[in-house]
Design a protein around this motif. Structure first.
Motif, mmCIF file in Angstrom:
data_model
loop_
_atom_site.group_PDB
_atom_site.id
_atom_site.type_symbol
_atom_site.label_atom_id
_atom_site.label_comp_id
_atom_site.label_asym_id
_atom_site.label_seq_id
_atom_site.Cartn_x
_atom_site.Cartn_y
_atom_site.Cartn_z
ATOM 1 N N VAL A 249 -1.180 0.844 -9.037
ATOM 2 C CA VAL A 249 -2.074 1.581 -9.096
ATOM 3 C C VAL A 249 -3.146 1.278 -8.009
ATOM 4 C CG1 VAL A 249 -4.238 2.579 -10.404
ATOM 5 C CG2 VAL A 249 -1.905 2.432 -11.608
ATOM 6 N N TYR A 250 -3.040 -0.115 -7.908
ATOM 7 C CA TYR A 250 -3.978 -0.682 -6.808
ATOM 8 C C TYR A 250 -3.136 -1.481 -5.750
ATOM 9 C CZ TYR A 250 -6.472 -0.284 -11.089
ATOM 10 O OH TYR A 250 -7.157 -0.053 -12.308
ATOM 11 N N ARG A 251 -2.199 -0.512 -5.409
ATOM 12 C CA ARG A 251 -1.115 -1.109 -4.271
ATOM 13 C C ARG A 251 -1.772 -1.728 -2.907
ATOM 14 N NH1 ARG A 251 4.101 2.396 -2.665
ATOM 15 N NH2 ARG A 251 2.255 3.855 -2.235
ATOM 16 N N THR A 252 -2.867 -0.492 -2.651
ATOM 17 C CA THR A 252 -3.628 -0.840 -1.250
ATOM 18 C C THR A 252 -4.941 -0.683 -1.705
ATOM 19 O OG1 THR A 252 -3.575 1.587 -0.822
ATOM 20 C CG2 THR A 252 -1.549 0.020 -0.040
ATOM 21 N N LEU A 253 -5.777 -1.243 -0.943
ATOM 22 C CA LEU A 253 -7.377 -0.962 -1.106
ATOM 23 C C LEU A 253 -7.636 0.682 -1.104
ATOM 24 C CD1 LEU A 253 -8.673 -3.906 0.704
ATOM 25 C CD2 LEU A 253 -9.233 -3.170 -1.526
ATOM 26 N N GLY A 254 -6.999 1.473 -0.120
ATOM 27 C CA GLY A 254 -7.201 2.679 -0.174
ATOM 28 C C GLY A 254 -6.784 3.501 -1.665
ATOM 29 N N GLU A 255 -5.717 3.197 -2.190
ATOM 30 C CA GLU A 255 -5.131 3.586 -3.418
ATOM 31 C C GLU A 255 -5.884 3.164 -4.590
ATOM 32 O OE1 GLU A 255 -0.871 3.792 -4.207
ATOM 33 O OE2 GLU A 255 -0.790 3.146 -2.594
ATOM 34 N N ARG A 261 -12.369 5.751 -8.181
ATOM 35 C CA ARG A 261 -13.204 7.240 -8.120
ATOM 36 C C ARG A 261 -12.536 8.173 -9.115
ATOM 37 N NH1 ARG A 261 -13.545 7.982 -1.464
ATOM 38 N NH2 ARG A 261 -15.450 6.645 -1.232
ATOM 39 N N HIS A 262 -11.281 8.290 -9.318
ATOM 40 C CA HIS A 262 -10.699 9.135 -10.173
ATOM 41 C C HIS A 262 -11.255 8.546 -11.677
ATOM 42 C CE1 HIS A 262 -7.987 11.246 -12.939
ATOM 43 N NE2 HIS A 262 -7.460 10.170 -13.137
ATOM 44 N N PHE A 263 -11.250 7.317 -12.012
ATOM 45 C CA PHE A 263 -11.660 6.964 -13.329
ATOM 46 C C PHE A 263 -13.174 7.060 -13.602
ATOM 47 C CE2 PHE A 263 -8.258 3.219 -12.702
ATOM 48 C CZ PHE A 263 -7.134 4.095 -12.814
ATOM 49 N N SER A 264 -13.820 7.065 -12.519
ATOM 50 C CA SER A 264 -15.308 7.321 -12.636
ATOM 51 C C SER A 264 -15.536 8.679 -12.917
ATOM 52 C CB SER A 264 -15.990 7.082 -11.495
ATOM 53 O OG SER A 264 -17.388 7.561 -11.337
ATOM 54 N N ASP A 265 -14.726 9.690 -12.591
ATOM 55 C CA ASP A 265 -14.845 11.130 -12.839
ATOM 56 C C ASP A 265 -14.082 11.332 -14.375
ATOM 57 O OD1 ASP A 265 -16.078 11.701 -10.530
ATOM 58 O OD2 ASP A 265 -13.963 12.469 -9.595
ATOM 59 N N TRP A 266 -12.856 10.830 -14.554
ATOM 60 C CA TRP A 266 -12.321 10.717 -15.804
ATOM 61 C C TRP A 266 -13.193 10.440 -17.091
ATOM 62 C CZ3 TRP A 266 -7.438 7.773 -17.269
ATOM 63 C CH2 TRP A 266 -6.519 8.486 -18.426
ATOM 64 N N ASN A 347 -2.780 8.514 -15.029
ATOM 65 C CA ASN A 347 -2.616 10.006 -14.796
ATOM 66 C C ASN A 347 -3.659 10.442 -13.591
ATOM 67 O OD1 ASN A 347 -2.454 12.775 -14.606
ATOM 68 N ND2 ASN A 347 -2.150 13.038 -16.823
ATOM 69 N N GLY A 348 -3.471 10.733 -12.668
ATOM 70 C CA GLY A 348 -4.294 11.696 -11.609
ATOM 71 C C GLY A 348 -4.438 10.583 -10.509
ATOM 72 N N CYS A 349 -3.580 9.498 -10.525
ATOM 73 C CA CYS A 349 -3.447 8.414 -9.549
ATOM 74 C C CYS A 349 -2.516 8.856 -8.627
ATOM 75 C CB CYS A 349 -3.577 6.964 -9.816
ATOM 76 S SG CYS A 349 -5.114 6.500 -11.012
#
Length: 398
Positions: A249-255, A261-266, A347-349
């Protein structure tokens, strides 16, 4: 957010006329720190080959986090108590009891517990915990999530029970369903927690956490071999599958940034936390979890391309299923729910989208998700439990 931030500074003001300016100054300082974190992290992953800028960006983000936390923690901790983020209705009447789950929305261990609650159809409240202050769980000696609190009345006295550790909570809920004559107060005694101090760190252990506990009235007709397999694969989820998540999930800083951002929305963080706190968690969390992902990758021998380790873990799970729909046969068991919870957490990443696109596990995932969302585990509660005085019964699901 401006008023709480300014509150700690009011004693230093010499006149009332200074208050509006002081409030704005403190508010702007905090927001500027978050923007600085954002720019620093952006610089580091947009131009990753520039080692100097990466080090500067990481250093600024770290220093900013320490400085900003002094203001954010004081202000949010003062205003946050134990607010309910949302209510899940479920389909069961559990009498004079209320279940409250303290969680992080994207935490894989919390997702395991939510999958279990939803599968059985329990109604429950959700409290989203602030990962900086953790003020919502200050009542607990156990400082991790998930925590399940049960408030109720046994006919004579009010009671409050606390269950900690995701595997313990899952076992408690399943035991409660399969042995419908034993109260939660009694079941709690079957899962003692052992606390140990290791330097500055407090470590908890729950020796029985993978075991379902029954009284004389057992509704579970499975063989001991099937129960042993369930325990083995639940432990596999915690020991193997879980460790493949953060490096992917945190493979790169971009990911990592995309995931936060997805977790914030979720998790609807904008509704539950102040803007400075939310931005702080998103951008500093992006950097922190990227680093943690790399540490986990090295510690647990995750492959250079972490997708390979994730896919191999899913291969092992699918091989164990064989021709069965679920490890539990025609219905999911606790191991199925554990695997689902771990995968559902991201989910969503990008990592999840890749997994669903390239791996055969998608069919199993879609099937169990449909079963969880329709609360098919509620069929286990078709008989009226003696300790649910107001339970009106629920027809067996097809």
């Amino acid at each position: 957010m401006a008023a709480p931030l300014a509150r700690t500074q009011l004693s230093k003001l010499k006149s009332i006329s200074q208050i509006p300016c002081q409030i704005n100054r403190i508010r702007n300082q905090t927001l500027s720190l978050n923007r600085l974190c954002q720019r620093s992290i952006f610089t580091s992953f947009v131009r990753p080959k520039t080692a100097t800028k990466w080090k500067i960006g990481a250093g600024v983000a770290f220093v900013s986090s320490v400085f900003a936390t002094k203001f954010i923690t004081k202000s949010d901790a003062a205003s946050e108590e134990r607010p309910v983020s949302r209510h899940v209705k479920g389909i069961l009447d559990i009498g004079d009891q209320k279940f409250t789950l303290y969680q992080f929305q994207s935490c894989p261990y919390c997702c395991k517990v939510r999958a279990t609650l939803d599968f059985f159809g329990f109604p429950y409240d959700v409290v989203e915990v602030n990962s900086i202050t953790k003020s919502q769980i200050k009542f607990s000696d156990y400082k991790k999530v998930p925590i399940l609190v049960v408030d109720g009345n046994d006919g004579e006295n009010d009671f409050t029970l606390q269950f900690s550790d995701s595997s313990v909570i899952m076992s408690v809920l399943a035991s409660y369903v399969y042995d419908q004559t034993t109260t939660l107060q009694t079941i709690q005694t079957y899962y003692p927690g052992m606390k140990e101090k290791r330097g500055r760190k407090t470590v908890w252990d729950f020796p029985n956490k993978y075991f379902l506990m029954y009284g004389d009235n057992i509704a579970d007709s499975r063989s001991e071999k099937e129960r042993s397999s369930e325990r083995q694969w639940r432990k596999w989820v915690d020991d193997i599958l879980m460790h493949t998540i953060s490096p992917n999930v945190y493979r790169t800083l971009g990911e990592s940034l995309e995931a936060f951002r997805h977790f914030s929305d979720w998790g609807e963080w904008d509704k539950h936390f102040s803007t400075p706190t939310r931005l702080f968690v998103v951008y500093v969390g992006t950097l922190a979890m990227y680093i943690i992902g790399r540490v986990v990758k090295k510690r647990y021998n995750i492959k250079d391309n972490p997708r390979e380790s994730l896919y191999e873990a899913c291969d092992a799970w699918m091989a164990e299923l064989g021709d069965q729909s679920f490890l539990g046969g025609t219905k999911p068991n606790m191991a199925d729910l554990s695997v689902y919870g771990a995968l559902h957490s991201f989910n969503g990443c990008e990592a999840f989208n890749d997994l669903m696109s390239f791996h055969a596990i998608r069919g199993w995932y879609d099937n169990i998700e449909a079963i969880i969302n329709t609360h098919e585990g509620a069929s286990q509660l078709g008989q009226k439990p003696a300790h649910h005085p107001n339970y009106i019964g629920y027809p067996h699901c097809n």
